[in-house]
Each structure stands twice: as C-alpha cells, then as structure tokens.
Scaffold this active site. Structure first.
Site, PDB file in Angstrom:
ATOM      1  CB  SER A   1      25.107 -17.988  57.699  1.00 40.33           C
ATOM      2  OG  SER A   1      25.172 -17.786  56.262  1.00 40.33           O
TER       3      SER A   1
ATOM      4  CG  HIS B   1      24.845 -18.841  62.265  1.00 36.65           C
ATOM      5  ND1 HIS B   1      25.698 -18.519  62.085  1.00 36.65           N
ATOM      6  CD2 HIS B   1      24.927 -19.933  60.783  1.00 36.65           C
ATOM      7  CE1 HIS B   1      27.012 -18.648  61.058  1.00 36.65           C
ATOM      8  NE2 HIS B   1      25.988 -19.909  60.196  1.00 36.65           N
TER       9      HIS B   1
ATOM     10  CD  GLU C   1      27.646 -16.451  65.428  1.00 34.84           C
ATOM     11  OE1 GLU C   1      28.700 -16.419  65.262  1.00 34.84           O
ATOM     12  OE2 GLU C   1      27.113 -16.827  64.508  1.00 34.84           O
TER      13      GLU C   1
ATOM     14  CG  ASN D   1      29.469 -16.416  58.625  1.00 35.77           C
ATOM     15  OD1 ASN D   1      30.580 -16.737  58.633  1.00 35.77           O
ATOM     16  ND2 ASN D   1      28.220 -16.645  58.458  1.00 35.77           N
TER      17      ASN D   1
END
Length: 313
Positions: A148, A169, A181, A219
């Site tokens: 991540s 991800h 992702e 993130n």
C-alpha cells in the site's frame, strides 16, 4: 522462390510479434502470504474460477487462513444466494476446490501465471522474496505486489522481469471492497499492465490505474488528510472528537480521521509517513507527528491494542 521465402519470413516474424504483444490470460495464481489480505485475494481469485495456491510459512497459518476463507464464503453466500441455499453450498464447494495451500513458494510458482505478494510491509523482505522466486517462475509469469505504500519499481529491480512486474493494491476486506489500484512502473510493459487490469476485472473488482507514486491514489490522499487532522489537534485548534464529527457530518465520511487512524493502526500509519518522509524530507505533507510518534512508542496503536487516540473496551 526468393520472394516466397521473404514473404514467409515476414509473415512468421509478424505472427511472432503479435504473439509477443498478446495479453496474458491469467488462469493460475499464486498468492504469497496467508494473512487477511492474502487470504482475501486468494478467495476472490478462487471464487472467480482461477486455480489458486495460497502460500505461507507454516501449515498452522494456512489452516487458519483456509478456515477464515470458508467463514467469509459463508457470509458471502448468505447475501448472494439468500433464496438458493443449494446454489450457495455449490458455490462454496467449487471455490474451495480451486484453492490449495503450500509452504514452499519456489515449488509452486513453476506453473503459475501470476504471483501476488501480500506479506509483511518491509521492502527488504519483499525484495528477497521476489529475487528468489524470479529464479523459479516461468518467463511468462507476472509478479505483483499488494503493497500500500512501498515503491513497486524498487521491487521490480530485484528481479530480471521488470517488464512483467506491477502493483495490485487490493483493499481490506478484499471480498467486500470493489477497488483495486493497478500500478504501472516505467518498466511495466503494456501487455503486463493490460493483463493485470483484466485480472482485476475477472475477480469482480473495479480497477483504477496509477503511476508508481508514494501511496498511489487512495493512500496518497488519505494519509496526508489524516496527518493534517493530527496536526490540527496538536495545535489545539479543535478537539479530536469535534474533528471526527465535522468530517462525518460535513464531508459525509463514514469515519472521522482519528477513528480511521485507530482502525488502520497507528504503527501502520507511522510506518507509511516515515517512509514517505525519508523519500521526500522537504514535503510538508509527509512531516512526522510528535503525538503519533509518542502514542506508538507507548504501544497505544489503536483498536488492536485497546487504545490509540481513543480507548476501546
């Protein structure tokens, strides 16, 4: 005759080029890591008809992972097959038939199309794993990391297959969260990228594409937002309770930033921000927080320890 030979050579070369450019249809998947993320990825891959091998260090861990997958599948079938319990039982049986486990990663990657790594968030450990598996996996096999926060390019450089390396991800809990992702490094081939996008869709997810930038999309936006909430609290501008209420009622977020930090784990959040700070020390978005550092040092890591920014019974 010379013309015919030239024509044949050109046709053969063209066919070879087309074969080389063709996307890989991923059928066999190896997932390294039997934790929540790895088990979740293995579950959705097996449930969508892929042959899956889930790998971890011990049979004990893998038994726990398999049991967790079975329980998760039961929850899924209660919703998906509410009026058809027989179809639900058949779905569980079929999914589990697609799934096997192993403690020997090197032995099982020889016949896989895709290796997905979901182990500890430590670059050195991940690089060691990929470097070792690179020697045993077939040439066509794509490697992907579920990291991540770590740099995919760095991991790809630990192998000889930089063009067949990308990021996948998934989000926790994997069976419920629709997003994946798909990370493309400067070396990832278009064929590899398209194969990873297709695989993500095949397991029932909605993939988004991103370059290999710290935190990717979610993130990269979420962690600085949470850190800015901590700074707001550190300055005494507002209480953590009011900040949480404000973001829930004013922005429609299901959790406030402090509730989310406690849910994610303060140690995880600190690890991410420390890593980004070392990459970009002058970026104010990545500046460490004295309060976060203090709570982690005191082992107040959030929900999992019973106390973080809030106390839990």
């Amino acid at each position: 005759m010379a013309f015919a030979t030239r024509h044949f050579v050109r046709a053969a070369s063209s066919a070879a080029a087309m074969a080389a450019a063709k996307k890989l249809i991923i059928k066999h998947v190896t997932v390294i890591g039997g934790g929540l993320m790895g088990a979740g990825i293995a579950q959705v891959a097996a449930a969508s008809g892929h042959t899956v091998v889930l790998v971890d260090q011990s049979d004990e861990i893998l038994k726990k992972s398999t049991k967790g997958i079975e329980e998760s599948l039961k929850r899924v079938t209660k919703k998906k097959f509410a009026d058809k319990p027989e179809a639900g039982a058949e779905f569980i049986e079929k999914t589990l038939k697609n799934l096997t486990t192993s403690t020997d990663a090197a032995a099982v990657v020889h016949s896989t199309d895709l290796v997905i790594e979901a182990i500890v968030e430590n670059l050195e450990v991940k690089n060691e794993l990929f470097k070792r598996l690179d020697k045993f996996a077939p040439e066509h096999t794509i490697f992907a990391s579920n990291t991540s926060s770590l740099q995919i390019t760095n991991m790809a450089n630990s192998t000889t297959r930089q063009d067949r390396f990308g990021g996948l991800h998934f989000f926790n809990p994997v069976p419920m969260m629709k997003l994946v992702e798909v990370i493309k490094t400067p070396m990832t081939s278009q064929k590899t990228f398209e194969s990873l996008m297709d695989f993500s869709k095949a397991v029932g997810k909605s993939p988004v594409s991103c370059k290999d930038t710290p935190g990717f999309i979610v993130n990269r936006l979420l962690v600085p937002y949470m850190m800015e909430a901590v700074r707001l609290f550190e300055r005494g501008d507002a209480s953590k309770e009011d900040i949480d209420v404000a973001m829930k009622l004013g922005a429609g977020y299901p959790m406030g930033p402090f509730e989310l930090l406690d849910y994610v784990g303060l140690d995880t959040s600190k690890y991410i921000i420390d890593g980004w700070h070392s990459l970009e020390p002058n970026n104010p978005l990545f500046a460490p927080s004295p309060l976060l550092n203090k709570l982690v040092a005191e082992k107040k890591l959030g929900k999992k320890t019973g106390e973080g920014f809030y106390k839990y019974k």
